[in-house]
Design an enzyme around this catalytic site. Structure first.
Site, PDB file in Angstrom:
ATOM      1  N   ASN A   9       0.865  -1.181   0.000  1.00  0.00           N
ATOM      2  CA  ASN A   9       0.000   0.000   0.000  1.00  0.00           C
ATOM      3  C   ASN A   9       0.897   1.225   0.000  1.00  0.00           C
ATOM      4  O   ASN A   9       1.498   1.549   1.017  1.00  0.00           O
ATOM      5  CB  ASN A   9      -0.904  -0.037   1.245  1.00  0.00           C
ATOM      6  CG  ASN A   9      -1.748   1.217   1.383  1.00  0.00           C
ATOM      7  OD1 ASN A   9      -1.781   2.051   0.475  1.00  0.00           O
ATOM      8  ND2 ASN A   9      -2.417   1.351   2.517  1.00  0.00           N
ATOM      9  N   LYS A  11       0.078   4.254  -0.222  1.00  0.00           N
ATOM     10  CA  LYS A  11      -0.592   5.414   0.399  1.00  0.00           C
ATOM     11  C   LYS A  11      -0.404   6.654  -0.489  1.00  0.00           C
ATOM     12  O   LYS A  11      -0.384   6.520  -1.711  1.00  0.00           O
ATOM     13  CB  LYS A  11      -0.083   5.608   1.828  1.00  0.00           C
ATOM     14  CG  LYS A  11      -0.202   4.305   2.643  1.00  0.00           C
ATOM     15  CD  LYS A  11       0.008   4.478   4.106  1.00  0.00           C
ATOM     16  CE  LYS A  11      -0.133   3.119   4.805  1.00  0.00           C
ATOM     17  NZ  LYS A  11      -0.011   3.197   6.252  1.00  0.00           N
ATOM     18  N   HIS A  97      -9.470   0.989   5.000  1.00  0.00           N
ATOM     19  CA  HIS A  97      -8.142   1.133   5.617  1.00  0.00           C
ATOM     20  C   HIS A  97      -8.256   2.035   6.849  1.00  0.00           C
ATOM     21  O   HIS A  97      -9.074   2.958   6.881  1.00  0.00           O
ATOM     22  CB  HIS A  97      -7.152   1.728   4.604  1.00  0.00           C
ATOM     23  CG  HIS A  97      -5.753   1.710   5.139  1.00  0.00           C
ATOM     24  ND1 HIS A  97      -5.276   2.687   5.978  1.00  0.00           N
ATOM     25  CD2 HIS A  97      -4.765   0.798   5.004  1.00  0.00           C
ATOM     26  CE1 HIS A  97      -4.028   2.380   6.325  1.00  0.00           C
ATOM     27  NE2 HIS A  97      -3.697   1.235   5.741  1.00  0.00           N
ATOM     28  N   GLU A  99      -6.615   4.436   7.892  1.00  0.00           N
ATOM     29  CA  GLU A  99      -6.495   5.882   7.668  1.00  0.00           C
ATOM     30  C   GLU A  99      -7.787   6.456   7.094  1.00  0.00           C
ATOM     31  O   GLU A  99      -8.132   7.611   7.323  1.00  0.00           O
ATOM     32  CB  GLU A  99      -5.285   6.160   6.758  1.00  0.00           C
ATOM     33  CG  GLU A  99      -3.992   5.970   7.549  1.00  0.00           C
ATOM     34  CD  GLU A  99      -2.866   5.299   6.795  1.00  0.00           C
ATOM     35  OE1 GLU A  99      -2.850   5.340   5.557  1.00  0.00           O
ATOM     36  OE2 GLU A  99      -1.988   4.721   7.471  1.00  0.00           O
ATOM     37  N   GLU A 169      -4.965  -4.993  10.630  1.00  0.00           N
ATOM     38  CA  GLU A 169      -3.951  -3.961  10.808  1.00  0.00           C
ATOM     39  C   GLU A 169      -4.232  -3.218  12.108  1.00  0.00           C
ATOM     40  O   GLU A 169      -5.045  -2.276  12.124  1.00  0.00           O
ATOM     41  CB  GLU A 169      -3.988  -2.977   9.642  1.00  0.00           C
ATOM     42  CG  GLU A 169      -3.686  -3.598   8.293  1.00  0.00           C
ATOM     43  CD  GLU A 169      -3.160  -2.568   7.296  1.00  0.00           C
ATOM     44  OE1 GLU A 169      -2.027  -2.725   6.854  1.00  0.00           O
ATOM     45  OE2 GLU A 169      -3.869  -1.601   6.997  1.00  0.00           O
ATOM     46  N   GLY A 175       2.782   2.400  10.790  1.00  0.00           N
ATOM     47  CA  GLY A 175       3.680   3.541  10.619  1.00  0.00           C
ATOM     48  C   GLY A 175       4.391   3.951  11.888  1.00  0.00           C
ATOM     49  O   GLY A 175       4.996   5.022  11.957  1.00  0.00           O
ATOM     50  N   SER A 215       3.773  -1.919  10.174  1.00  0.00           N
ATOM     51  CA  SER A 215       5.234  -1.880  10.330  1.00  0.00           C
ATOM     52  C   SER A 215       5.928  -3.182   9.943  1.00  0.00           C
ATOM     53  O   SER A 215       6.920  -3.553  10.563  1.00  0.00           O
ATOM     54  CB  SER A 215       5.608  -1.470  11.763  1.00  0.00           C
ATOM     55  OG  SER A 215       5.126  -0.179  12.054  1.00  0.00           O
TER      56      SER A 215
END
Ligand code: 13P
Length: 253
Positions: A9, A11, A97, A99, A169, A175, A215
């Site tokens: 991904n 992003k 996702h 985010e 996730e 991140g 990560s």
């Protein structure tokens, strides 16, 4: 037997030249590997999907979008439909996702509509689920994951649900450099598989692939992939470096 599935991904990263270079490096470097014993996809930003799809067209690397809208067409300024994604060569699409849930504010109801529309449009959705750090600390991980999975798949028959990949996730691991330990990840993956068995049946639960994301690095990939219920990896930062992403693909073979 579930085939391993590694997706990158990207992003909101890369540019027109860099996206094609990265895609080509992944395609060249994974010659033979992808398609034989592991499925690989890259998910660039919308505007680079078509050029990336062209760059990987003679490889076994698939292309995925990072999001989509559930309506087929019409007055939805700024949105992209499943058929548009299909038209330019996408196979997969990320739905829900973290985010998009936590930065953009997407709800389970909206995500469910996207998952259903993706399947209806011939795409394979990757439904992302996972708890916040505060939710883990409050022992709510199973509740949150149950809600994300149940509501994300609401109304889908077993046949349709078999098109879905689930990506676990944990938000606190995205991140941050804080990977869930293989044991922590396995615990939630096995819980999700049991849940799929309760929602549908054990046959479907055995069939659906569950990726881990958060990560993931070349050094952590093999041990994560060694867990019984971890069938693949959804990679953010490390998928932007071809050497790292290729090493992660190797670890999944
Ligand atoms: P990182 O690998 O950068 O933590 O991102 C994970 C992720 O969100 C993939 O979708």
């Amino acid at each position: 037997m579930r085939k391993p599935f590694v997706a990158g991904n990207w992003k909101m990263n890369t540019d027109s030249q860099g996206s094609v270079e990265l895609a080509k490096a992944v395609a060249d470097g994974s010659l033979g590997a992808a398609g034989q014993s592991v499925d690989v996809a890259v998910c660039p930003p919308f505007v680079y999907l078509k050029s990336v799809a062209g760059a990987v067209s003679s490889s076994n690397i698939a292309v995925g979008a990072q999001d989509m809208y559930y309506e087929a067409k019409g007055a939805f300024t700024g949105e992209i439909s499943a058929s548009m994604l299909k038209d330019i060569g996408c196979t997969y699409v990320l739905c829900g996702h973290s985010e998009r849930r936590h930065v953009i504010g997407e709800t389970d109801e909206l995500i469910n509509k996207k998952v259903a529309a993706a399947i209806g449009g011939g795409l394979l959705p990757i439904l992302c689920v996972g708890e916040l750090q505060s939710e883990r600390e409050a022992s709510q991980t199973q509740d949150v994951v149950t809600r994300h999975v149940k509501e994300g798949l609401a109304g889908l028959s077993a046949e349709k649900a078999s098109a879905v990949t689930i990506a676990y996730e944990p938000v606190w691991a995205i991140g941050t450099g804080l990977t869930a330990t293989p044991q922590q990840a396995q615990e939630v993956h096995s819980f999700i598989r049991e849940l799929l068995g309760r929602i549908y049946d054990s046959e479907l639960a055995e069939e659906i692939r569950i990726q881990y994301g958060g990560s993931v690095k070349p050094a952590s990939a093999a041990e994560l992939m060694g867990q019984t219920d971890i069938d693949g990896l959804l990679v953010g930062g490390a998928s932007l470096k071809s050497d790292d992403f290729l090493a992660i693909i190797q670890a999944a073979l």
